[in-house]
Design an enzyme around this catalytic site. Sequence first.
Site, PDB file in Angstrom:
ATOM      1  N   TYR A 135      -8.848   5.957 -12.396  1.00 23.90           N
ATOM      2  CA  TYR A 135      -7.745   6.554 -11.376  1.00 23.90           C
ATOM      3  C   TYR A 135      -7.969   7.995 -11.244  1.00 23.90           C
ATOM      4  CZ  TYR A 135      -5.145   2.509 -11.678  1.00 23.90           C
ATOM      5  OH  TYR A 135      -4.553   1.490 -11.191  1.00 23.90           O
ATOM      6  N   ARG A 187     -10.467   8.064  -8.281  1.00 27.99           N
ATOM      7  CA  ARG A 187      -9.954   7.154  -7.564  1.00 27.99           C
ATOM      8  C   ARG A 187      -9.451   7.874  -6.670  1.00 27.99           C
ATOM      9  NH1 ARG A 187      -7.283   2.284  -8.137  1.00 27.99           N
ATOM     10  NH2 ARG A 187      -6.765   2.423  -6.357  1.00 27.99           N
ATOM     11  N   ASN A 212      -0.950   0.375   0.060  1.00 32.18           N
ATOM     12  CA  ASN A 212      -2.288   1.330  -0.323  1.00 32.18           C
ATOM     13  C   ASN A 212      -1.097   2.281  -1.093  1.00 32.18           C
ATOM     14  OD1 ASN A 212      -3.883   0.134   1.401  1.00 32.18           O
ATOM     15  ND2 ASN A 212      -4.559   1.215   2.960  1.00 32.18           N
ATOM     16  N   HIS A 216       3.175  -0.558  -4.194  1.00 38.07           N
ATOM     17  CA  HIS A 216       2.090  -0.328  -5.460  1.00 38.07           C
ATOM     18  C   HIS A 216       2.066   0.953  -5.827  1.00 38.07           C
ATOM     19  CE1 HIS A 216       0.356  -4.232  -2.983  1.00 38.07           C
ATOM     20  NE2 HIS A 216       0.871  -4.689  -3.899  1.00 38.07           N
ATOM     21  N   CYS A 270       5.161  13.303 -21.507  1.00 36.84           N
ATOM     22  CA  CYS A 270       6.240  13.603 -21.181  1.00 36.84           C
ATOM     23  C   CYS A 270       6.167  14.565 -21.687  1.00 36.84           C
ATOM     24  CB  CYS A 270       6.841  12.067 -21.515  1.00 36.84           C
ATOM     25  SG  CYS A 270       8.568  12.697 -20.467  1.00 36.84           S
ATOM     26  N   CYS A 277       9.702  13.799 -23.802  1.00 31.48           N
ATOM     27  CA  CYS A 277      10.485  12.526 -24.905  1.00 31.48           C
ATOM     28  C   CYS A 277       8.311  12.622 -25.621  1.00 31.48           C
ATOM     29  CB  CYS A 277      10.138  10.618 -24.122  1.00 31.48           C
ATOM     30  SG  CYS A 277       8.885  10.014 -23.341  1.00 31.48           S
ATOM     31  N   GLY A 337      -6.041  -4.500   7.637  1.00 33.84           N
ATOM     32  CA  GLY A 337      -7.081  -4.720   6.732  1.00 33.84           C
ATOM     33  C   GLY A 337      -6.789  -5.060   5.432  1.00 33.84           C
ATOM     34  N   ALA A 389      -9.918  -1.497  11.781  1.00 31.07           N
ATOM     35  CA  ALA A 389      -9.637  -0.768  12.440  1.00 31.07           C
ATOM     36  C   ALA A 389      -9.215   0.215  13.333  1.00 31.07           C
ATOM     37  CB  ALA A 389      -8.642  -0.026  10.850  1.00 31.07           C
TER      38      ALA A 389
HETATM   39  P1  OAD Z   1      -9.230  -5.754  -0.360  1.00 31.00           P
HETATM   40  O1  OAD Z   1      -9.950  -5.247  -0.881  1.00 31.00           O
HETATM   41  O2  OAD Z   1      -7.706  -7.388  -0.787  1.00 31.00           O
HETATM   42  O3  OAD Z   1      -8.833  -6.535   0.975  1.00 31.00           O
HETATM   43  C1  OAD Z   1      -9.124  -5.997   2.399  1.00 31.00           C
HETATM   44  C2  OAD Z   1      -9.205  -5.873   3.621  1.00 31.00           C
HETATM   45  O4  OAD Z   1      -9.895  -5.545   4.850  1.00 31.00           O
HETATM   46  C3  OAD Z   1     -11.066  -7.761   3.367  1.00 31.00           C
HETATM   47  O5  OAD Z   1     -10.255  -7.905   3.881  1.00 31.00           O
HETATM   48  C4  OAD Z   1     -11.923  -6.060   4.431  1.00 31.00           C
HETATM   49  O6  OAD Z   1     -12.813  -7.564   4.639  1.00 31.00           O
HETATM   50  C5  OAD Z   1     -10.665  -5.606   5.384  1.00 31.00           C
HETATM   51  N1  OAD Z   1     -11.761  -4.670   6.204  1.00 31.00           N
HETATM   52  C6  OAD Z   1     -12.767  -4.025   5.525  1.00 31.00           C
HETATM   53  N2  OAD Z   1     -12.870  -2.898   6.500  1.00 31.00           N
HETATM   54  C7  OAD Z   1     -11.919  -3.025   7.038  1.00 31.00           C
HETATM   55  C8  OAD Z   1     -12.004  -2.176   8.272  1.00 31.00           C
HETATM   56  N3  OAD Z   1     -12.786  -1.302   8.210  1.00 31.00           N
HETATM   57  N4  OAD Z   1     -10.855  -2.312   9.075  1.00 31.00           N
HETATM   58  C9  OAD Z   1     -10.053  -3.505   9.290  1.00 31.00           C
HETATM   59  N5  OAD Z   1      -9.934  -4.023   7.701  1.00 31.00           N
HETATM   60  C10 OAD Z   1     -11.558  -3.888   6.961  1.00 31.00           C
HETATM   61  O7  OAD Z   1      -7.326  -5.181  -0.159  1.00 31.00           O
HETATM   62  P2  OAD Z   1      -6.048  -5.393  -0.123  1.00 31.00           P
HETATM   63  O8  OAD Z   1      -5.369  -6.875   0.588  1.00 31.00           O
HETATM   64  O9  OAD Z   1      -4.920  -3.766   0.184  1.00 31.00           O
HETATM   65  O10 OAD Z   1      -2.685  -3.880  -6.036  1.00 31.00           O
HETATM   66  O11 OAD Z   1      -5.049  -5.619  -1.850  1.00 31.00           O
HETATM   67  C11 OAD Z   1      -3.741  -5.814  -1.641  1.00 31.00           C
HETATM   68  C12 OAD Z   1      -3.902  -4.697  -3.700  1.00 31.00           C
HETATM   69  O12 OAD Z   1      -5.350  -5.455  -4.774  1.00 31.00           O
HETATM   70  C13 OAD Z   1      -3.791  -3.197  -3.379  1.00 31.00           C
HETATM   71  O13 OAD Z   1      -2.803  -3.067  -3.188  1.00 31.00           O
HETATM   72  C14 OAD Z   1      -4.298  -4.014  -4.725  1.00 31.00           C
HETATM   73  C15 OAD Z   1      -4.943  -4.965  -5.030  1.00 31.00           C
HETATM   74  O14 OAD Z   1      -5.111  -4.909  -6.560  1.00 31.00           O
HETATM   75  C16 OAD Z   1      -2.637  -3.176  -6.724  1.00 31.00           C
HETATM   76  O15 OAD Z   1      -3.762  -3.327  -7.942  1.00 31.00           O
HETATM   77  C17 OAD Z   1      -1.672  -3.218  -7.308  1.00 31.00           C
END
Ligand code: OAD
Length: 243
Positions: free
Chosen positions: A52, A55, A87, A111, A139, A142, A181, A225
Amino acid sequence: MRVLVVTGAGISAESGIPTFRGAGGYWRNLDPTKLATQSAFDSDPEIVWQWYRERRDTIRRAQPNNAHRAVTRLSAAADEFLLLTQNVDDLHLRAEWDGYTIPGDQLVQIHGDIFVTQCERGDYSMRENANDDSGVSRCPKCGGRMRPGVVWFGEGLNPREVARVDNYVRARPCSAVIVIGTTVAFDYIVHWTRLATGRRGRLIEINPDDRFLSALGAEWVKEPAASALPGIVDELLAARKPS
Ligand code: OAD
């Protein structure tokens, strides 16, 4: 003009932040069960924090792109607006349009927020500044372990944030819903998108690689995007009915 914008990792891809399931995505190379679950944290909290923090550093070095700014512009121009983002980065928060940034009451980070550090037992939490701690901090209230303020797999969503989205999408349908995205990996994203679109709303899906909302009749914009969204916002604002 009532708008819902839903974003996923793809909107931040052009800012240099990897997606999860797209090309070069985190989950293509790393096992989420080893990094983004309570049991991963229980078995190796150091490695989870290390990931993390890496990131966080990647996000700190990144800048919002034209898609983030176009979302901010829509927030400024629409009569009613909500941004539902999956995000945990802060690029939507940092994205300015004409000196305007999206107000907190128009943004739901469903999230969580990667820059929040919270007690895993109580309600104590803090927002990290530039100089992140190392190791697993405790913490001050606690003594419990502090963990990243994000939703892990197998965990429930924050009921307060769920209620905010529910209230918005149930109040009345939107004239436009834009989904950007995301691989729509979670049912609640489809559910809220369907409710917000209703029978007459315009639903637009922006993704250069795949489409996931054809069943809801979405227009698919097969483009990155940052190049697609500014023009779509122009078009929506030009087409809006004089109020
Ligand atoms: P994903 O990585 O599953 O999907 C991202 C999508 O964006 C893919 O279909 C890519 O092809 C597309 N993509 C790539 N470049 C792009 C661009 N320039 N413009 C637009 N789209 C583009 O990510 P999420 O759907 O956000 O959750 O994933 C959902 C959740 O799963 C996240 O929030 C995280 C992950 O595990 C947790 O950790 C709870």
